[in-house]
Design an enzyme around this catalytic site. Structure first.
Site, PDB file in Angstrom:
ATOM      1  N   LYS A  40     -67.991 -46.774  -8.172  1.00  0.00           N
ATOM      2  CA  LYS A  40     -68.498 -46.038  -9.249  1.00  0.00           C
ATOM      3  C   LYS A  40     -68.614 -47.061 -10.630  1.00  0.00           C
ATOM      4  O   LYS A  40     -69.480 -46.917 -11.365  1.00  0.00           O
ATOM      5  CB  LYS A  40     -67.142 -45.310  -9.657  1.00  0.00           C
ATOM      6  CG  LYS A  40     -66.830 -44.213  -8.513  1.00  0.00           C
ATOM      7  CD  LYS A  40     -65.615 -43.175  -9.447  1.00  0.00           C
ATOM      8  CE  LYS A  40     -64.196 -43.949  -9.602  1.00  0.00           C
ATOM      9  NZ  LYS A  40     -63.772 -44.711  -8.537  1.00  0.00           N
ATOM     10  N   ARG A 115     -58.574 -35.497 -13.048  1.00  0.00           N
ATOM     11  CA  ARG A 115     -57.843 -35.783 -11.771  1.00  0.00           C
ATOM     12  C   ARG A 115     -57.102 -34.660 -10.838  1.00  0.00           C
ATOM     13  O   ARG A 115     -56.848 -34.665  -9.897  1.00  0.00           O
ATOM     14  CB  ARG A 115     -56.791 -36.993 -11.972  1.00  0.00           C
ATOM     15  CG  ARG A 115     -57.255 -38.088 -12.339  1.00  0.00           C
ATOM     16  CD  ARG A 115     -56.019 -39.245 -12.516  1.00  0.00           C
ATOM     17  NE  ARG A 115     -56.844 -40.551 -13.061  1.00  0.00           N
ATOM     18  CZ  ARG A 115     -57.216 -41.530 -12.147  1.00  0.00           C
ATOM     19  NH1 ARG A 115     -57.308 -41.440 -11.015  1.00  0.00           N
ATOM     20  NH2 ARG A 115     -57.473 -42.754 -12.966  1.00  0.00           N
ATOM     21  N   ARG A 152     -62.195 -58.560  -0.594  1.00  0.00           N
ATOM     22  CA  ARG A 152     -62.739 -59.105  -1.962  1.00  0.00           C
ATOM     23  C   ARG A 152     -61.861 -60.345  -2.395  1.00  0.00           C
ATOM     24  O   ARG A 152     -60.899 -60.317  -2.687  1.00  0.00           O
ATOM     25  CB  ARG A 152     -62.539 -57.928  -2.984  1.00  0.00           C
ATOM     26  CG  ARG A 152     -63.567 -58.079  -4.257  1.00  0.00           C
ATOM     27  CD  ARG A 152     -63.374 -56.757  -4.815  1.00  0.00           C
ATOM     28  NE  ARG A 152     -62.238 -55.886  -5.253  1.00  0.00           N
ATOM     29  CZ  ARG A 152     -62.309 -54.617  -5.280  1.00  0.00           C
ATOM     30  NH1 ARG A 152     -63.371 -54.019  -5.683  1.00  0.00           N
ATOM     31  NH2 ARG A 152     -61.105 -54.323  -5.608  1.00  0.00           N
ATOM     32  N   ARG A 185     -57.373 -60.070  -6.296  1.00  0.00           N
ATOM     33  CA  ARG A 185     -56.637 -59.340  -7.368  1.00  0.00           C
ATOM     34  C   ARG A 185     -55.102 -58.697  -6.419  1.00  0.00           C
ATOM     35  O   ARG A 185     -55.209 -58.805  -5.428  1.00  0.00           O
ATOM     36  CB  ARG A 185     -57.214 -57.979  -7.555  1.00  0.00           C
ATOM     37  CG  ARG A 185     -58.091 -57.858  -8.546  1.00  0.00           C
ATOM     38  CD  ARG A 185     -58.940 -56.691  -8.793  1.00  0.00           C
ATOM     39  NE  ARG A 185     -58.051 -55.345  -8.574  1.00  0.00           N
ATOM     40  CZ  ARG A 185     -58.599 -54.062  -8.750  1.00  0.00           C
ATOM     41  NH1 ARG A 185     -59.831 -53.807  -9.249  1.00  0.00           N
ATOM     42  NH2 ARG A 185     -57.753 -53.091  -8.824  1.00  0.00           N
ATOM     43  N   ARG A 196     -52.841 -45.994  -2.641  1.00  0.00           N
ATOM     44  CA  ARG A 196     -53.774 -45.249  -3.679  1.00  0.00           C
ATOM     45  C   ARG A 196     -54.890 -44.196  -3.013  1.00  0.00           C
ATOM     46  O   ARG A 196     -55.010 -43.452  -3.552  1.00  0.00           O
ATOM     47  CB  ARG A 196     -54.587 -46.478  -4.202  1.00  0.00           C
ATOM     48  CG  ARG A 196     -53.693 -47.442  -5.128  1.00  0.00           C
ATOM     49  CD  ARG A 196     -54.154 -48.844  -5.274  1.00  0.00           C
ATOM     50  NE  ARG A 196     -55.676 -48.760  -6.188  1.00  0.00           N
ATOM     51  CZ  ARG A 196     -56.248 -49.850  -6.411  1.00  0.00           C
ATOM     52  NH1 ARG A 196     -56.194 -51.010  -5.452  1.00  0.00           N
ATOM     53  NH2 ARG A 196     -57.308 -49.360  -6.942  1.00  0.00           N
TER      54      ARG A 196
END
Length: 236
Positions: A40, A115, A152, A185, A196
């Site tokens: 996104k 949401r 990542r 991260r 999540r």
């Protein structure tokens, strides 16, 4: 801010953007859905610039409202300082303030709101007769997404990104250009991501069902430019 402090190139770019947007006659009111890592954040700026829309990320709007000290921002800060969740009415109020801004005159991309179905109904009330035009749902397999996110690595000073599974650095853990160490991260772990993702699916499925006639599903397991083209077609 004084214009004297803004680089000439940036001023010219902004003038060109405003001139282009003044010729746009259509409006687009869009919601972007997609799990963490679906793209996104990559696609929204591209689509925003193409159609002269504003990109409204709930998290960014909330932080800006608190920083600016708006009425809704003050309410949000009081709740956050008390350790409470920011309620639907406050979040909706911040969204309502944002979509009235001049940068949203040609429409918007909402990212992170609504949401839940109650939030979607509040949004419908805010938009009156206009409503949402399209809901872009970026779909990607959870297992692939986990590899995307957990693999990542970032070179923080430059923003260059790598992935241990798909685009690893030439030297493990080192930036290709500078040789400096790469970072991950803190929430890019498989356990946290699965939590999540489960939360995302639980909350998002009813909202997508609510907007079923306006949803356009986009396969996000593709090249960035191809995904952008698919979104273009879905918005037409």
């Amino acid at each position: 801010m004084s214009l004297g402090k803004v680089a000439t190139v940036e001023l010219i770019h902004e003038l060109e953007r405003r001139f282009k947007c003044s010729e746009v006659t259509t409006e687009k009111r869009t919601i972007f859905f997609g799990p963490p890592g679906a793209g996104k954040g990559t696609q929204a700026p591209r689509i925003k610039d193409e159609y002269c829309l504003c990109h409204l990320s709930t998290g960014d709007m909330l932080r800006e409202a608190v920083r600016s000290g708006t009425d809704m921002g003050k309410k949000a800060k009081q709740l956050m300082d008390a350790g409470k969740l920011v309620g639907d009415d406050v979040v909706a109020g911040i969204v309502a303030d944002a979509i009235k801004g001049p940068e949203c005159a040609k429409g918007f991309i909402l990212d992170g709101f609504p949401r839940t179905v109650p939030q979607a109904k509040i949004l419908d009330g805010l938009l009156y007769q206009q409503g949402i035009d399209k809901v872009i749902n970026l779909e990607i397999d959870d297992d692939l997404l986990i590899k995307r996110v957990t693999g990542r690595m970032i070179h923080t000073p430059s923003g260059r990104t790598y992935n241990t599974f798909f685009s690893p650095p030439r030297v493990a853990g080192k930036d290709d250009v500078t040789g400096e160490p790469l970072t991950k991260r803190g929430d890019d772990t498989e356990e946290k991501l699965k939590t999540r993702l489960n939360e995302f699916h639980d909350k998002t499925t009813p909202v997508l069902r609510y907007y079923s006639r306006k949803v356009r599903n986009i396969d996000a397991n593709d090249m960035v430019d191809n995904i952008t083209n698919k979104i273009h077609k879905a918005l037409e």
